[in-house]
Design an enzyme around this catalytic site. Structure first.
Site, PDB file in Angstrom:
ATOM      1  N   CYS A  16       0.872  -0.953  -0.482  1.00 50.05           N
ATOM      2  CA  CYS A  16       0.271  -0.020  -0.682  1.00 50.05           C
ATOM      3  C   CYS A  16       0.555   1.375  -0.063  1.00 50.05           C
ATOM      4  O   CYS A  16       1.415   1.396   1.027  1.00 50.05           O
ATOM      5  CB  CYS A  16      -0.905   0.163   0.909  1.00 50.05           C
ATOM      6  SG  CYS A  16      -1.879   1.403   0.949  1.00 50.05           S
ATOM      7  N   CYS A  19      -0.403   4.883   2.527  1.00 50.32           N
ATOM      8  CA  CYS A  19      -0.376   4.147   3.870  1.00 50.32           C
ATOM      9  C   CYS A  19      -0.007   3.065   4.516  1.00 50.32           C
ATOM     10  O   CYS A  19       0.909   2.755   4.113  1.00 50.32           O
ATOM     11  CB  CYS A  19      -1.826   4.642   4.536  1.00 50.32           C
ATOM     12  SG  CYS A  19      -3.001   3.833   3.597  1.00 50.32           S
ATOM     13  N   SER A  20      -0.875   1.904   5.118  1.00 50.34           N
ATOM     14  CA  SER A  20      -0.983   1.029   5.466  1.00 50.34           C
ATOM     15  C   SER A  20      -1.944   0.142   4.918  1.00 50.34           C
ATOM     16  O   SER A  20      -2.188  -1.216   6.032  1.00 50.34           O
ATOM     17  CB  SER A  20       0.282   0.578   6.256  1.00 50.34           C
ATOM     18  OG  SER A  20      -0.603   0.848   7.582  1.00 50.34           O
ATOM     19  N   CYS A  21      -2.819   0.500   3.657  1.00 53.19           N
ATOM     20  CA  CYS A  21      -4.214  -0.865   3.513  1.00 53.19           C
ATOM     21  C   CYS A  21      -3.722  -2.107   3.594  1.00 53.19           C
ATOM     22  O   CYS A  21      -2.117  -2.628   3.207  1.00 53.19           O
ATOM     23  CB  CYS A  21      -4.418  -0.502   2.560  1.00 53.19           C
ATOM     24  SG  CYS A  21      -5.728   1.530   2.534  1.00 53.19           S
TER      25      CYS A  21
END
Length: 115
Positions: A16, A19-21
């Site tokens: 991702c 962000c950090s999906c």
């Protein structure tokens, strides 16, 4: 959620970049490195180098496809079936799949009797 399959000629890697999906309901909490800026940027720029740092060395002929997760779409990798696992049950095969192999930064564990 979309599942992408690793094959003999293609390896998939999930990141991702914004962000950090991460599909945490399926894989649990994301590893710290998954959320790090170096992983997020290098996975796109140098996926083969990132994989090598995780101990995944693929033939140059293997295409590496990077999938960018978003808030709307999460990806999971269906790892390749390890050689020598033809006689294993579904439960035995499931035990070979790791979190990292479902992100693409790892391979499924070798099964018993694998060469």
């Amino acid at each position: 959620m979309i599942a992408v399959e690793n094959t003999e000629t293609r390896h998939n890697l999930v990141v991702c970049t914004l962000c950090s999906c991460y599909p945490w309901p399926v894989l649990g909490l994301p590893p710290t490195w998954y959320k790090s800026a170096p992983y997020r940027s290098r996975a796109v720029r140098d996926p083969r180098g990132v994989l090598a740092e995780f101990g995944v060395h693929l033939p140059e002929s293997t295409e590496i496809r990077v999938w960018d997760s978003t808030a709307e779409v999460r990806y999971l990798v269906l790892p390749r079936r390890p050689e020598g696992t033809e006689g294993l049950s579904e439960d035995e095969l499931a035990a070979l799949v790791t979190r990292d192999s479902m992100i693409g930064t790892g391979l499924a564990r070798a099964g018993r009797g694998a060469r």
